[in-house]
Scaffold this motif. Sequence first.
Motif, PDB file in Angstrom:
ATOM      1  N   ILE A  17       0.834  -1.171  -0.177  1.00 46.04           N
ATOM      2  CA  ILE A  17      -0.033  -0.044  -0.052  1.00 46.04           C
ATOM      3  C   ILE A  17       0.816   1.088   0.223  1.00 46.04           C
ATOM      4  O   ILE A  17       1.751   1.159   0.518  1.00 46.04           O
ATOM      5  N   ASP A  18       0.343   2.261  -0.572  1.00 43.74           N
ATOM      6  CA  ASP A  18       0.996   3.646  -0.608  1.00 43.74           C
ATOM      7  C   ASP A  18       0.427   4.452   0.247  1.00 43.74           C
ATOM      8  O   ASP A  18      -0.579   4.080   0.978  1.00 43.74           O
ATOM      9  N   LYS A  19       0.869   5.772   0.110  1.00 43.58           N
ATOM     10  CA  LYS A  19       0.419   6.683   1.212  1.00 43.58           C
ATOM     11  C   LYS A  19      -0.791   7.036   0.910  1.00 43.58           C
ATOM     12  O   LYS A  19      -1.743   7.343   1.829  1.00 43.58           O
ATOM     13  N   ARG A  20      -1.620   7.156  -0.205  1.00 41.69           N
ATOM     14  CA  ARG A  20      -2.824   7.653  -0.543  1.00 41.69           C
ATOM     15  C   ARG A  20      -3.836   6.207   0.010  1.00 41.69           C
ATOM     16  O   ARG A  20      -4.758   6.546   0.823  1.00 41.69           O
ATOM     17  N   GLN A  21      -3.169   5.009  -0.435  1.00 44.27           N
ATOM     18  CA  GLN A  21      -4.150   4.118   0.058  1.00 44.27           C
ATOM     19  C   GLN A  21      -4.180   3.832   1.587  1.00 44.27           C
ATOM     20  O   GLN A  21      -5.223   3.608   2.069  1.00 44.27           O
ATOM     21  N   VAL A  22      -3.166   4.083   2.237  1.00 40.58           N
ATOM     22  CA  VAL A  22      -3.207   4.120   3.801  1.00 40.58           C
ATOM     23  C   VAL A  22      -3.926   4.918   4.438  1.00 40.58           C
ATOM     24  O   VAL A  22      -4.459   4.723   5.326  1.00 40.58           O
ATOM     25  N   ARG A  23      -3.780   6.121   3.997  1.00 41.62           N
ATOM     26  CA  ARG A  23      -4.914   7.044   4.526  1.00 41.62           C
ATOM     27  C   ARG A  23      -6.393   6.878   4.276  1.00 41.62           C
ATOM     28  O   ARG A  23      -7.198   7.048   5.274  1.00 41.62           O
ATOM     29  N   LEU A  29     -14.630   1.182   9.714  1.00 37.41           N
ATOM     30  CA  LEU A  29     -15.561   0.320   8.831  1.00 37.41           C
ATOM     31  C   LEU A  29     -14.930  -0.203   7.496  1.00 37.41           C
ATOM     32  O   LEU A  29     -15.012  -1.217   6.959  1.00 37.41           O
ATOM     33  N   ARG A  30     -13.775   0.735   6.757  1.00 38.54           N
ATOM     34  CA  ARG A  30     -13.242   0.436   5.655  1.00 38.54           C
ATOM     35  C   ARG A  30     -12.622  -0.805   5.923  1.00 38.54           C
ATOM     36  O   ARG A  30     -12.245  -1.908   4.884  1.00 38.54           O
ATOM     37  N   MET A  31     -11.760  -1.011   7.110  1.00 37.70           N
ATOM     38  CA  MET A  31     -10.791  -2.160   7.263  1.00 37.70           C
ATOM     39  C   MET A  31     -11.647  -3.367   7.335  1.00 37.70           C
ATOM     40  O   MET A  31     -11.397  -4.442   7.050  1.00 37.70           O
ATOM     41  N   ARG A  32     -12.812  -3.187   8.064  1.00 32.17           N
ATOM     42  CA  ARG A  32     -13.836  -4.357   8.044  1.00 32.17           C
ATOM     43  C   ARG A  32     -14.371  -4.637   6.592  1.00 32.17           C
ATOM     44  O   ARG A  32     -14.542  -5.909   6.486  1.00 32.17           O
ATOM     45  N   LEU A  33     -14.729  -3.844   5.759  1.00 35.13           N
ATOM     46  CA  LEU A  33     -15.198  -3.983   4.555  1.00 35.13           C
ATOM     47  C   LEU A  33     -14.020  -4.818   3.586  1.00 35.13           C
ATOM     48  O   LEU A  33     -14.437  -5.885   3.059  1.00 35.13           O
ATOM     49  N   GLN A  65     -14.869   4.785  -1.795  1.00 33.81           N
ATOM     50  CA  GLN A  65     -13.756   5.496  -1.266  1.00 33.81           C
ATOM     51  C   GLN A  65     -12.771   4.381  -1.383  1.00 33.81           C
ATOM     52  O   GLN A  65     -11.539   4.712  -1.972  1.00 33.81           O
ATOM     53  N   LEU A  66     -12.697   3.275  -1.109  1.00 36.00           N
ATOM     54  CA  LEU A  66     -11.563   2.003  -1.401  1.00 36.00           C
ATOM     55  C   LEU A  66     -11.459   1.816  -2.722  1.00 36.00           C
ATOM     56  O   LEU A  66     -10.501   1.543  -3.077  1.00 36.00           O
ATOM     57  N   ALA A  67     -12.614   2.056  -3.560  1.00 39.50           N
ATOM     58  CA  ALA A  67     -12.520   1.759  -4.952  1.00 39.50           C
ATOM     59  C   ALA A  67     -11.539   2.806  -5.546  1.00 39.50           C
ATOM     60  O   ALA A  67     -10.944   2.565  -6.436  1.00 39.50           O
ATOM     61  N   GLU A  68     -11.617   3.868  -5.193  1.00 39.17           N
ATOM     62  CA  GLU A  68     -10.962   5.246  -5.734  1.00 39.17           C
ATOM     63  C   GLU A  68      -9.378   4.987  -5.597  1.00 39.17           C
ATOM     64  O   GLU A  68      -8.765   5.362  -6.360  1.00 39.17           O
ATOM     65  N   VAL A  69      -8.797   4.244  -4.482  1.00 42.45           N
ATOM     66  CA  VAL A  69      -7.339   3.805  -4.389  1.00 42.45           C
ATOM     67  C   VAL A  69      -7.266   2.387  -5.016  1.00 42.45           C
ATOM     68  O   VAL A  69      -6.133   1.827  -4.530  1.00 42.45           O
ATOM     69  N   GLY A  70      -7.978   1.710  -5.485  1.00 41.10           N
ATOM     70  CA  GLY A  70      -7.790   0.380  -5.885  1.00 41.10           C
ATOM     71  C   GLY A  70      -7.816  -0.586  -5.000  1.00 41.10           C
ATOM     72  O   GLY A  70      -7.310  -1.871  -5.294  1.00 41.10           O
ATOM     73  N   LEU A  71      -8.411  -0.567  -3.749  1.00 40.27           N
ATOM     74  CA  LEU A  71      -8.378  -1.665  -2.978  1.00 40.27           C
ATOM     75  C   LEU A  71      -9.390  -2.464  -2.984  1.00 40.27           C
ATOM     76  O   LEU A  71      -9.600  -3.813  -2.568  1.00 40.27           O
ATOM     77  N   ASP A 102       8.179   9.920   5.775  1.00 44.54           N
ATOM     78  CA  ASP A 102       8.180  11.066   5.286  1.00 44.54           C
ATOM     79  C   ASP A 102       6.883  11.911   5.137  1.00 44.54           C
ATOM     80  O   ASP A 102       6.817  13.033   4.486  1.00 44.54           O
ATOM     81  N   ASP A 103       5.848  11.312   5.625  1.00 44.25           N
ATOM     82  CA  ASP A 103       4.565  11.825   5.632  1.00 44.25           C
ATOM     83  C   ASP A 103       3.744  11.641   6.908  1.00 44.25           C
ATOM     84  O   ASP A 103       3.342  10.467   7.100  1.00 44.25           O
ATOM     85  N   PRO A 104       3.705  12.763   7.566  1.00 42.52           N
ATOM     86  CA  PRO A 104       2.825  12.462   9.199  1.00 42.52           C
ATOM     87  C   PRO A 104       1.595  12.021   8.978  1.00 42.52           C
ATOM     88  O   PRO A 104       1.384  11.333   9.711  1.00 42.52           O
ATOM     89  N   ASP A 105       0.652  12.570   7.843  1.00 39.44           N
ATOM     90  CA  ASP A 105      -0.549  11.935   7.888  1.00 39.44           C
ATOM     91  C   ASP A 105      -0.585  10.481   7.606  1.00 39.44           C
ATOM     92  O   ASP A 105      -1.351   9.419   8.333  1.00 39.44           O
ATOM     93  N   ALA A 106       0.219   9.910   6.716  1.00 42.38           N
ATOM     94  CA  ALA A 106       0.355   8.521   6.309  1.00 42.38           C
ATOM     95  C   ALA A 106       1.031   7.900   7.357  1.00 42.38           C
ATOM     96  O   ALA A 106       0.392   6.543   7.929  1.00 42.38           O
ATOM     97  N   ARG A 107       2.010   8.335   8.217  1.00 43.82           N
ATOM     98  CA  ARG A 107       2.455   7.864   9.468  1.00 43.82           C
ATOM     99  C   ARG A 107       1.424   7.411  10.541  1.00 43.82           C
ATOM    100  O   ARG A 107       1.358   6.300  11.160  1.00 43.82           O
ATOM    101  N   ALA A 108       0.844   8.539  10.614  1.00 42.40           N
ATOM    102  CA  ALA A 108      -0.240   8.068  11.567  1.00 42.40           C
ATOM    103  C   ALA A 108      -1.469   7.361  11.384  1.00 42.40           C
ATOM    104  O   ALA A 108      -1.949   6.761  12.213  1.00 42.40           O
TER     105      ALA A 108
END
Length: 205
Positions: A17-23, A29-33, A65-71, A102-108
Motif C-alpha cells: 500500500i502507498d501513502k494515499r491507500q493507507v490514508r 468500517l473500511r478495514m472491516r469491509l 472510497q476504497l475503490a478510488e484507491v484500488g483496494l 516522510d508523510d506525517p498523515d500517512a504515518r499516523a
Amino acid sequence: MGNDEGVSRPALREVRIDKRQVRVLAHPLRMRLVGALRVKGPATATTLAELLGTNTGATSYHLRQLAEVGLVIEDPDRGSGRQRWWQAAHDVTNWEPSDFDDDPDARAAIEWIQGDQVRLLAETADRWFATQHEWSAAWRDGFGMGDIFMTIPPARLEELKAEVWQVLERYHREAETAGAAGPADPEARPVQVFLAAYPLLEGLR
C-alpha cells in the motif's frame, strides 16, 4: 500428503500500500469491509451492511472510497442494473512502517492500522474465551497462542518473518486448492492466524 503435481495454485494477490491507500484504509468500517470481502468473497453493499451491522448508505460510500484507491473493485460478472457487486482487489496487504516516515498523515494512518490489528486480536481472543467450551477437545487444543524470547538483529527478524509467512502462504494455498477440488474436510473450519513480533519489556531484557 497426496501427490499434488500439476495442481495449479494461484499466487496470492498482494498489494504494497502507498501513502494515499493507507490514508483511505485507516478507518474502522473500511478495514472491516476489505476484510469481509477477502473472507466472504464478492458481495453487495446491502449484504455487507447486514454482515457488519451498519447501513447500506455507509457501506456504499466507504466502498467507493476504497475503490478510488484500488483496494476494492466491482465484480463485472455479478452486477446487474443498480445492484453493484464488490470484491477485494487483493488477498494480502503489505507495508513496512518506515514506508511512511516522510508523510506525517500517512504515518499516523499506519499507526492507527497497526493498533486496529491489535484491537482485533484482543476481540478475537475474547470471543474465543467466551465460547471455547462449545468446541471439541481437538479444536481447544489447536487454538491458542504461544510466544518465544530471543535476542536477534532486525535483519534476521525480517528473515524469520518472511520464512514463517511462506509457511502460512503454503498452508493457505493448499487449503484453497483442496476446497476447489471437492468437498472440504468435514472437520475444517475458517481460522485466523496472527503473526506478531514486539520488543521485550525493558525490565526483562
